[in-house]
Design a protein around this motif. Sequence first.
Motif, short mmCIF file in Angstrom:
data_model
loop_
_atom_site.label_atom_id
_atom_site.label_comp_id
_atom_site.label_asym_id
_atom_site.label_seq_id
_atom_site.Cartn_x
_atom_site.Cartn_y
_atom_site.Cartn_z
N GLN A 146 0.75 -1.34 -0.02
CA GLN A 146 -0.10 -0.03 0.01
C GLN A 146 0.69 1.34 -0.01
O GLN A 146 0.26 2.40 -0.09
N SER A 147 2.26 1.08 0.29
CA SER A 147 3.11 2.54 0.28
C SER A 147 2.50 3.36 1.35
O SER A 147 2.47 4.65 1.07
N ILE A 148 2.32 2.73 2.50
CA ILE A 148 2.05 3.77 3.54
C ILE A 148 2.81 3.98 4.65
O ILE A 148 4.05 3.19 4.69
N LYS A 149 3.10 4.87 5.34
CA LYS A 149 4.02 5.29 6.45
C LYS A 149 3.50 5.04 7.61
O LYS A 149 4.58 4.93 8.55
N SER A 150 2.42 4.85 7.82
CA SER A 150 1.92 4.57 9.47
C SER A 150 0.51 3.74 9.15
O SER A 150 -0.21 3.84 8.11
N LEU A 151 0.26 3.11 10.09
CA LEU A 151 -0.67 1.97 10.18
C LEU A 151 -1.59 2.22 11.44
O LEU A 151 -1.13 1.65 12.55
N PRO A 152 -2.91 2.69 11.53
CA PRO A 152 -3.23 2.88 12.89
C PRO A 152 -3.97 1.64 13.30
O PRO A 152 -4.38 0.70 12.28
N VAL A 153 -4.16 1.22 14.59
CA VAL A 153 -4.40 0.10 15.18
C VAL A 153 -5.80 0.41 16.03
O VAL A 153 -5.94 1.35 16.73
N VAL A 154 -7.01 -0.31 15.53
CA VAL A 154 -8.25 -0.11 16.09
C VAL A 154 -8.69 -1.64 16.77
O VAL A 154 -8.46 -2.57 16.05
N ASP A 155 -9.54 -1.42 17.82
CA ASP A 155 -10.32 -2.45 18.48
C ASP A 155 -11.50 -3.06 17.71
O ASP A 155 -11.76 -2.26 16.94
N ALA A 156 -12.09 -3.88 18.11
CA ALA A 156 -13.32 -4.22 17.62
C ALA A 156 -14.37 -3.48 17.68
O ALA A 156 -15.43 -3.14 16.81
N LYS A 157 -14.40 -2.54 18.53
CA LYS A 157 -15.36 -1.44 18.80
C LYS A 157 -15.09 -0.21 18.02
O LYS A 157 -15.89 1.03 18.31
N GLY A 158 -14.02 -0.15 17.28
CA GLY A 158 -13.36 0.73 16.38
C GLY A 158 -12.63 1.98 17.32
O GLY A 158 -12.30 3.12 16.73
N ALA A 159 -12.40 1.52 18.61
CA ALA A 159 -11.60 2.73 19.55
C ALA A 159 -10.29 2.45 19.04
O ALA A 159 -9.71 1.59 18.71
N PHE A 160 -9.68 3.97 18.95
CA PHE A 160 -8.10 3.88 18.65
C PHE A 160 -7.22 3.27 19.49
O PHE A 160 -7.41 3.67 20.78
N ALA A 161 -6.52 2.47 19.06
CA ALA A 161 -5.67 1.77 20.24
C ALA A 161 -4.04 1.86 20.22
O ALA A 161 -3.39 2.00 21.18
N GLY A 162 -3.79 2.56 18.67
CA GLY A 162 -2.32 2.76 18.79
C GLY A 162 -2.10 2.98 17.28
O GLY A 162 -2.98 2.69 16.54
N ILE A 163 -0.65 3.24 17.06
CA ILE A 163 -0.25 3.40 15.69
C ILE A 163 1.16 2.78 15.46
O ILE A 163 1.84 2.64 16.24
N ILE A 164 1.48 2.20 14.31
CA ILE A 164 2.35 1.41 13.64
C ILE A 164 3.12 2.14 12.79
O ILE A 164 2.48 2.60 11.78
N LEU A 165 4.38 2.87 13.04
CA LEU A 165 5.37 3.36 12.08
C LEU A 165 5.94 2.48 11.41
O LEU A 165 6.43 1.45 11.65
N GLN A 166 6.60 2.88 10.07
CA GLN A 166 7.58 2.19 9.45
C GLN A 166 8.90 1.64 10.58
O GLN A 166 9.13 0.56 10.38
N SER A 167 9.14 2.69 10.95
CA SER A 167 10.36 2.34 12.01
C SER A 167 10.18 1.19 13.02
O SER A 167 10.84 0.54 13.35
N ASP A 168 8.72 1.41 13.57
CA ASP A 168 8.45 0.47 14.67
C ASP A 168 8.31 -0.96 13.99
O ASP A 168 8.79 -1.98 14.72
N LEU A 169 8.00 -1.13 12.76
CA LEU A 169 8.04 -2.38 11.95
C LEU A 169 9.13 -3.00 11.83
O LEU A 169 9.50 -4.20 12.08
N ILE A 170 10.13 -2.08 11.43
CA ILE A 170 11.58 -2.42 10.90
C ILE A 170 12.42 -2.98 12.14
O ILE A 170 12.95 -4.09 12.54
#
Length: 368
Positions: free
Chosen positions: A259-283
Amino acid sequence: MSNFFRHLSPALPRAQFGETIRASGGAAAGLGLCTLLVFAWPLIADIPMGLLAPLGASAVLVFAVPNSPLAQPWSAVGGNVISAVAAVAVLQTVPSPWGPALAVAAAIFAMMLARALHPPGGAIALLAALDPEPVLKAGYVFALAPVGVLTAALVLAAVLYNWITGRTYPFRQPGQPAVQSQEIRLGLSNEELEDLLQRFHQTSNIGVADLGRLLAAAEEEAAQHRFESVTCGSIMTQDLLTVAPDVPIDRIAQMFRSQSIKSLPVVDAKGAFAGIILQSDLINALIRDGSSGRFRPARRAALTAKDVMQPPSGAVPQDLPVGTLLNRLAAQGVQSVPVTSEGRLVGILTRTDIIGLLLQGAQNRLAA
């Protein structure tokens, strides 16, 4: 003529009633402590202790304008003590009636050399010169007791009282991290801020830290005015690609790659914002063991989004004016800011969104 009388009007803004009570209460507390010391120790090294009138002026500075460079502990204690030493030196060498004038001049000269300018110091020198007999009898001990002891007690009271009442005293010095963050915001170094103060002859009236805070606040206020009607929700990216906290890291890596994205939000089953993953976090998660820092590629099979995501502390509400985030995105290295509504993720504000807003403003100005 009207301009002349206008220049004679009060230069200070109208004082807030609460601040007036706070400052006057502090002066009462500080001088009350000095009074207790005088009663408790009427003699120090055979020198009689007594309240000095210039301490009232020192109280005005340390309690009413605690941010002023003239009110800082080194200026207050050092200025009064240095002035007392200068006055004793003059009185021992200069005949009357020139003592008062030269004592004050020597006090100012010495305070400025020591970077301890404190207006009550001039009053200390004049007081000593007007009644030289007890001062000459005490000699240089006069600078320590009562001048040094009582000034130090007043400053100590100011430190405690200002802290209790929510004021910062002593004020932040230029080398501290708080000022460095202002450098990032302003794009100006401490040396450049100091040059500005020198150019406008304000080094004795305002400190580098104060100037940095004022300029940063003015810059942020101007940004808010420029985009006053624009909120984060009105320009954010709403078509989001998100993952659940239990999504495996291999799937997350595939999404970043495809997808050529720089960040990826993390949400739970209710749609609440739980966190975010950056490229550096993944690496970092893919190549290193978090506990030892060693390369452990086999560990990635057990990792999920919740193991590598950053906490949701950087989220902002969608009705927040976008001007408040310009510095965060431009100068602090932030790539994207999650936007929420009642805890639910509704969008992402990126640098691309900000650039589009800035370009739109430029086009509108050109058209006008």
